[in-house]
Every structure is written in structure tokens, then in C-alpha cells.
Scaffold this active site. Structure first.
Site, mmCIF file in Angstrom:
data_model
loop_
_atom_site.group_PDB
_atom_site.id
_atom_site.type_symbol
_atom_site.label_atom_id
_atom_site.label_comp_id
_atom_site.label_asym_id
_atom_site.label_seq_id
_atom_site.Cartn_x
_atom_site.Cartn_y
_atom_site.Cartn_z
ATOM 1 N N ASP A 43 4.100 -132.374 -11.769
ATOM 2 C CA ASP A 43 4.297 -130.795 -11.772
ATOM 3 C C ASP A 43 4.448 -130.301 -13.030
ATOM 4 O O ASP A 43 5.163 -130.806 -13.982
ATOM 5 C CB ASP A 43 5.448 -130.487 -10.770
ATOM 6 C CG ASP A 43 5.240 -129.097 -10.062
ATOM 7 O OD1 ASP A 43 5.242 -129.177 -9.030
ATOM 8 O OD2 ASP A 43 5.521 -128.046 -10.874
ATOM 9 N N ARG A 112 -1.534 -120.358 -5.917
ATOM 10 C CA ARG A 112 -1.968 -120.387 -4.990
ATOM 11 C C ARG A 112 -2.007 -118.814 -4.244
ATOM 12 O O ARG A 112 -2.066 -118.571 -2.992
ATOM 13 C CB ARG A 112 -1.465 -121.373 -4.068
ATOM 14 C CG ARG A 112 0.213 -120.955 -3.625
ATOM 15 C CD ARG A 112 0.427 -120.425 -2.370
ATOM 16 N NE ARG A 112 1.918 -120.047 -2.415
ATOM 17 C CZ ARG A 112 2.189 -118.985 -1.882
ATOM 18 N NH1 ARG A 112 1.677 -118.187 -1.584
ATOM 19 N NH2 ARG A 112 3.702 -118.935 -1.684
ATOM 20 N N ASN A 130 -6.688 -122.499 -14.997
ATOM 21 C CA ASN A 130 -5.572 -123.404 -14.369
ATOM 22 C C ASN A 130 -6.216 -124.136 -13.001
ATOM 23 O O ASN A 130 -6.088 -125.483 -13.042
ATOM 24 C CB ASN A 130 -4.672 -122.447 -13.884
ATOM 25 C CG ASN A 130 -3.301 -123.551 -13.319
ATOM 26 O OD1 ASN A 130 -2.639 -123.990 -14.326
ATOM 27 N ND2 ASN A 130 -3.277 -123.631 -12.085
ATOM 28 N N THR A 156 -8.966 -123.719 0.883
ATOM 29 C CA THR A 156 -8.557 -122.752 1.785
ATOM 30 C C THR A 156 -9.314 -122.154 2.716
ATOM 31 O O THR A 156 -10.457 -122.145 2.491
ATOM 32 C CB THR A 156 -7.707 -121.393 0.818
ATOM 33 O OG1 THR A 156 -7.374 -120.310 1.608
ATOM 34 C CG2 THR A 156 -8.805 -120.895 -0.016
ATOM 35 N N SER A 191 -10.507 -113.056 -3.050
ATOM 36 C CA SER A 191 -9.675 -112.742 -4.113
ATOM 37 C C SER A 191 -10.185 -113.665 -5.046
ATOM 38 O O SER A 191 -10.892 -114.645 -4.760
ATOM 39 C CB SER A 191 -8.191 -112.972 -3.693
ATOM 40 O OG SER A 191 -7.859 -114.337 -3.725
ATOM 41 N N TYR A 193 -8.377 -115.527 -6.528
ATOM 42 C CA TYR A 193 -7.746 -116.798 -6.275
ATOM 43 C C TYR A 193 -8.496 -117.610 -5.392
ATOM 44 O O TYR A 193 -8.631 -119.005 -5.513
ATOM 45 C CB TYR A 193 -6.152 -116.687 -5.625
ATOM 46 C CG TYR A 193 -5.867 -117.676 -4.681
ATOM 47 C CD1 TYR A 193 -5.682 -118.972 -5.133
ATOM 48 C CD2 TYR A 193 -5.889 -117.808 -3.189
ATOM 49 C CE1 TYR A 193 -5.366 -120.073 -4.246
ATOM 50 C CE2 TYR A 193 -5.744 -118.626 -2.514
ATOM 51 C CZ TYR A 193 -5.586 -119.909 -2.889
ATOM 52 O OH TYR A 193 -5.239 -121.043 -1.802
ATOM 53 N N HIS A 194 -9.106 -117.193 -4.211
ATOM 54 C CA HIS A 194 -9.612 -117.860 -3.376
ATOM 55 C C HIS A 194 -10.944 -118.188 -3.855
ATOM 56 O O HIS A 194 -11.604 -119.355 -3.426
ATOM 57 C CB HIS A 194 -9.897 -116.905 -2.022
ATOM 58 C CG HIS A 194 -9.053 -116.598 -1.122
ATOM 59 N ND1 HIS A 194 -8.090 -115.458 -1.351
ATOM 60 C CD2 HIS A 194 -8.237 -117.353 -0.136
ATOM 61 C CE1 HIS A 194 -7.124 -115.461 -0.195
ATOM 62 N NE2 HIS A 194 -7.267 -116.579 0.425
ATOM 63 N N LYS A 197 -10.726 -121.789 -5.417
ATOM 64 C CA LYS A 197 -10.906 -122.720 -4.635
ATOM 65 C C LYS A 197 -12.400 -123.112 -4.173
ATOM 66 O O LYS A 197 -12.765 -124.168 -4.075
ATOM 67 C CB LYS A 197 -10.316 -122.398 -3.132
ATOM 68 C CG LYS A 197 -8.721 -122.243 -3.407
ATOM 69 C CD LYS A 197 -7.877 -123.619 -3.509
ATOM 70 C CE LYS A 197 -6.443 -123.318 -3.374
ATOM 71 N NZ LYS A 197 -5.630 -124.688 -3.282
ATOM 72 N N GLN A 220 -7.225 -125.119 4.310
ATOM 73 C CA GLN A 220 -5.836 -124.927 5.092
ATOM 74 C C GLN A 220 -5.743 -123.184 5.173
ATOM 75 O O GLN A 220 -6.221 -122.348 4.323
ATOM 76 C CB GLN A 220 -4.525 -125.279 4.165
ATOM 77 C CG GLN A 220 -3.511 -125.079 4.716
ATOM 78 C CD GLN A 220 -2.116 -125.990 4.243
ATOM 79 O OE1 GLN A 220 -1.670 -126.757 4.866
ATOM 80 N NE2 GLN A 220 -2.009 -125.401 3.037
ATOM 81 N N THR A 265 5.933 -105.266 7.148
ATOM 82 C CA THR A 265 4.676 -104.680 6.266
ATOM 83 C C THR A 265 3.477 -105.009 6.612
ATOM 84 O O THR A 265 2.717 -105.939 6.048
ATOM 85 C CB THR A 265 4.867 -104.890 4.760
ATOM 86 O OG1 THR A 265 4.976 -106.245 4.540
ATOM 87 C CG2 THR A 265 6.184 -104.425 4.186
ATOM 88 N N VAL A 266 2.854 -104.388 7.669
ATOM 89 C CA VAL A 266 1.354 -104.599 7.981
ATOM 90 C C VAL A 266 0.434 -103.878 7.149
ATOM 91 O O VAL A 266 0.771 -102.558 6.968
ATOM 92 C CB VAL A 266 1.234 -104.062 9.421
ATOM 93 C CG1 VAL A 266 -0.181 -104.365 9.823
ATOM 94 C CG2 VAL A 266 1.905 -105.259 10.304
ATOM 95 N N ARG A 338 -5.305 -104.448 -0.350
ATOM 96 C CA ARG A 338 -6.131 -105.610 -0.699
ATOM 97 C C ARG A 338 -7.698 -104.894 -0.080
ATOM 98 O O ARG A 338 -7.683 -103.968 0.624
ATOM 99 C CB ARG A 338 -6.228 -106.648 0.134
ATOM 100 C CG ARG A 338 -4.805 -107.338 -0.234
ATOM 101 C CD ARG A 338 -4.766 -108.858 0.540
ATOM 102 N NE ARG A 338 -3.444 -109.324 0.465
ATOM 103 C CZ ARG A 338 -2.896 -110.517 0.652
ATOM 104 N NH1 ARG A 338 -3.879 -111.185 1.115
ATOM 105 N NH2 ARG A 338 -1.764 -110.976 0.369
ATOM 106 N N GLU A 340 -10.280 -105.920 2.099
ATOM 107 C CA GLU A 340 -10.666 -106.864 3.173
ATOM 108 C C GLU A 340 -10.989 -106.052 4.537
ATOM 109 O O GLU A 340 -10.610 -104.984 4.718
ATOM 110 C CB GLU A 340 -9.437 -107.786 3.409
ATOM 111 C CG GLU A 340 -8.285 -106.880 3.951
ATOM 112 C CD GLU A 340 -6.921 -107.837 3.900
ATOM 113 O OE1 GLU A 340 -6.984 -109.152 3.668
ATOM 114 O OE2 GLU A 340 -5.690 -107.363 4.272
#
Ligand code: USQ
Length: 394
Positions: A43, A112, A130, A156, A191, A193-194, A197, A220, A265-266, A338, A340
């Protein structure tokens, strides 16, 4: 060399948990150690620095990694080795692989958070460098130093996005102009991030094919819950749990919001549907992947979640449980930060881990009530200022 299938008791593995100080990594390290495996944690400690950067902290108080590992040794007599360093630094990765020579690597050591990757250019670049460079270094370390090692990589479900057809496990059979092939399932991530992956998946698939190494990509879903058998043994072993607008995730956030009297928060309509799983099932799934390794040259993909829910459905479920506990728990529909789909078809196959023996912990009112109680216990640690979403996609 590993047999294709092994049972506990037959095998003790040298297993490296990369990202072993994090929300999934720490309980995974304890889980394998409790079962007699030789465990090391790698780590860079950067997750704790992101808390400082964002002015937030885990809802639960967490000990330093050294204190955690010392407490585990004191309580169980078991050693966990620590390698502090950054996977993007080849010298660190090379020396760790030569020293520890892992037979399996569980790789969680990535940035993540989708919102974190969308803060600005610098955070997007950081996330992709990273994640992609770190994984590339791990692939080279396996090829050059421990070619029999099985890479268990956390991907993911967000790699697939929300297509208007069923989502398969990694691959789809396609007929085109009279010909047929099995191809990687199309990727439409949510995103930067996604996307990181997705880039990892392509690199790993290429490495498996080219070098004959073996890997399992665990796509996941959103993980909820906190406690595992091992992390609740002692306060020094507590796991982290995030509630802030950047690292907090849907269900855990709703439970904590309900506990402290913050509106749930929806984002937008709340019809966004995703796969979810209990953190205890994350551990089971990783264990199943480790015990049933991929073949040499194989890039195997499992969809790792147990149930699908829409965000609004989850908020309503938390609201019902919270109200039964005497809490008000109002739901608000915030303008979605977002980009989406807020209403869409979603049906993702997830049979491969069940076929290997996964026994899911399905979402229960008891678990929701337990999370709310945990949040009530630590409510003094909650800073209301960090709860609202700040990173915008547009
Ligand atoms: N959402 C809300 N309200 C909130 C938080 C989230 O409505 O307060 C919505 C989001 O708009 C999104 C959905 O809930 O539609 C999921 O968001 P999330 O923040 O719970 O999770 P996500 O950003 O998708 O990322 C998390 C993990 C990530 C993992 C991913 C699995 O942080 O590491 O890869 O879940 S998946 O969602 O299947 O891609």
C-alpha cells in the site's frame, strides 16, 4: 504448479493484497490470514492522504496500518507483512515481487472513486496514470519474476455502462455478416475512473494472450456494508467507511445520512440501476477466484455482484428501515452531478461465481439497521459539509 481447483485445507498460498489498507483490501488481508495463508499487504497509504485533501475522514476511527497489523498479530499470532510503496514505481514493485514471490496477487491498489476522477484534468490524469501504470508494472512483475502467479484484479461493472441489452460476463458471442466470434463485451464506462479499469482490462487481456500468464478480472458492483468477522474483533481492526460526496457510495451513504438526519441524496430520478454486493461477499468472491485460478494464458472475467437495485429503490428501503427506528429520513432528488441514464434497461449476468460456490448475503433490513446504528455511534465524526456531491461531470 496449481491444480485447477483446490479446497481450503489443501493449500496455503503466498498472497499479496495490493491496496491492503483500503475498504476492501484490509478485510481481505485479514480474511486470508485467518485462513492460514501467508499474506503481505502492499500500500502507498495514499487513501488516507485523499481524506486529508478532501477534508474528510472515515466514519469509523481507523488505526494506522502498523497498529492494525500489530493488533492482528497480538490477537491471533499471525503475521502480515507490509510493503509500503507505489505500484507506479517499478523499483518498488520489482523488489517486492522478488522478496515475497507471491503465488496470487489480489489487486485493489487503484484510485476507485468516479467523482474523484472527474474533479478536474489533474485528477483525471492522476487516476488513469496511477491505475493503468500500476497494473502494467504488476503485469511485468508477474511475467518476469513469478510467471505462475495468478492475478486477481478488481475491475468494475461500470466498465459495461448501461446498454439496452443483457450484460454478459466479459465476452459476448456476435454474428456479423454471416460470421461469428466471441468478443470482449462492449465497454461504455461512466467516468475517467471507470475508463481506467477498461484500459486495465485491455492491457491484462493482451498480457495473458501474449505471455501466457493468467488473470481473473472481477467486475465488481457497488459494495455495501462494513463489518466482517475479522474486522469487528477489536477496535484496532476496524475497517474504514466513507460517507462523503466523493468516496461515499450509494447505499452506505444513505444509511449514514439517515442516522445523522441528513436528507437521502438521490441524484436525479434515481432510476440508475447497478449491481450491489455485501463486503463479506467481496471476500468470498476473491477467495473463490484464488481457489479456482484461471488457466495459463486465460483472461477470465467474472461479474461480481449479488443483486441489482435502482438508487431510488435503495433510498426508499433505507427510509423504511430508518423510520421503523424512529428516524425521519427524507429523500431528496438532487440535480444529478453526473452524466448517466436515470431510467434504463439493466440485466447483468452473474452466474460464474455462483457456479463456483458463492453463497450470497442478500441485502437485509438487519444489515441496514446495523449500519444506521454504527453511524449513530460515530455521528460526532460526521462533517455535514462534505456530504453533498461536489464533482460535476459537465
Ligand atoms: N448516487 C446517488 N446518490 C448518492 C451517491 C450515488 O444517487 O449519494 C448514484 C450515482 O449517481 C450512480 C449510483 O448511485 O448512479 C452509483 O454511484 P456510487 O457513488 O454508489 O458508485 P460508483 O460511482 O458507480 O462507484 C462505486 C465504487 C467504484 C466501483 C463502482 C461499481 O466507488 O469503485 O467500481 O461502484 S459500479 O457502480 O458497478 O461501476
Amino acid at each position: 504448479m496449481w491444480a485447477r481447483t483446490m479446497r481450503w485445507g489443501d493449500v496455503r498460498m503466498r498472497i499479496l493484497i495490493a491496496g491492503g489498507d483500503g475498504f476492501c483490501g484490509w478485510p481481505t488481508a485479514l480474511y486470508f490470514s485467518a485462513r492460514g495463508h501467508e499474506v503481505a499487504i502492499a500500500d502507498s497509504m495514499i487513501r488516507r492522504k485523499w481524506d486529508e485533501e478532501l477534508g474528510t475522514q472515515s466514519l469509523t476511527p481507523i488505526a494506522s496500518l502498523e497498529e492494525r497489523v500489530a493488533a492482528w498479530k497480538e490477537l491471533t499470532g499471525r503475521d502480515i507483512r507490509i510493503f509500503i510503496g507505489d505500484l507506479t514505481q517499478w523499483e518498488f514493485v520489482e523488489s517486492m515481487f522478488r522478496t515475497f514471490a507471491p503465488e496470487a496477487v489480489v489487486h485493489y491498489a487503484e484510485q476507485r472513486s468516479a467523482p474523484y476522477s472527474m474533479i478536474d484534468r489533474a485528477h483525471a490524469v492522476f487516476t488513469q496514470v496511477n491505475n493503468v501504470v500500476g497494473t502494467l508494472n504488476v503485469l511485468y512483475a508477474i511475467k518476469d519474476i513469478v510467471p505462475e502467479c495468478h492475478l486477481i484484479k478488481l475491475g468494475t461493472m461500470g466498465e459495461y455502462g448501461t446498454p439496452n441489452i443483457d450484460i454478459e460476463e466479459g465476452y459476448i458471442r456476435i454474428q456479423h455478416k454471416g460470421r461469428e466470434d466471441v468478443l470482449p463485451y462492449p465497454k461504455q464506462p461512466f467516468s475517467f475512473y471507470h475508463l481506467s479499469k477498461v484500459h486495465d482490462s485491455h492491457n491484462i487481456m493482451f498480457a495473458c494472450k501474449s505471455w501466457g500468464i493468467r488473470a481473473t478480472d472481477l467486475n465488481q458492483g457497488v459494495v455495501y456494508g462494513l463489518w466482517t468477522d475479522e474486522t469487528q474483533l477489536d477496535p484496532r481492526l476496524y475497517n474504514r467507511i466513507d460517507y462523503d460526496g466523493v468516496f461515499g457510495t450509494a447505499l452506505n451513504r444513505f444509511c449514514i445520512q439517515a442516522a445523522v438526519g441528513y436528507d437521502l441524496t438521490v441524484y436525479g430520478k434515481g432510476g440508475q440501476t447497478r449491481g450491489f454486493l455485501d463486503i463479506r461477499d467481496t471476500l468470498q468472491c476473491v477467495e473463490l477466484a484464488a481457489l479456482h485460478p484461471a488457466d495459463f494464458g486465460e483472461f477470465r472475467v467474472f461479474n461480481q455482484f449479488t443483486e441489482q437495485f435502482s438508487v431510488l429503490e435503495l433510498a426508499q428501503r433505507v427510509q423504511r428501515v430508518a423510520q421503523s427506528m424512529g428516524l425521519q429520513a427524507r429523500i431528496v432528488h438532487l440535480e444529478n452531478p453526473r452524466v448517466e441514464k436515470e431510467e434504463h434497461y439493466y440485466n447483468a449476468v452473474h452466474t460464474k461465481l455462483l457456479d463456483l460456490g458463492l453463497k450470497p448475503h442478500l441485502l437485509s433490513d438487519e444489515l441496514i439497521a446495523g449500519l444506521i446504528q454504527t453511524a449513530q455511534r460515530f455521528r460526532d465524526r460526521v462533517d455535514f459539509h462534505v456530504i453533498k456531491p461536489t464533482a460535476k461531470w459537465r
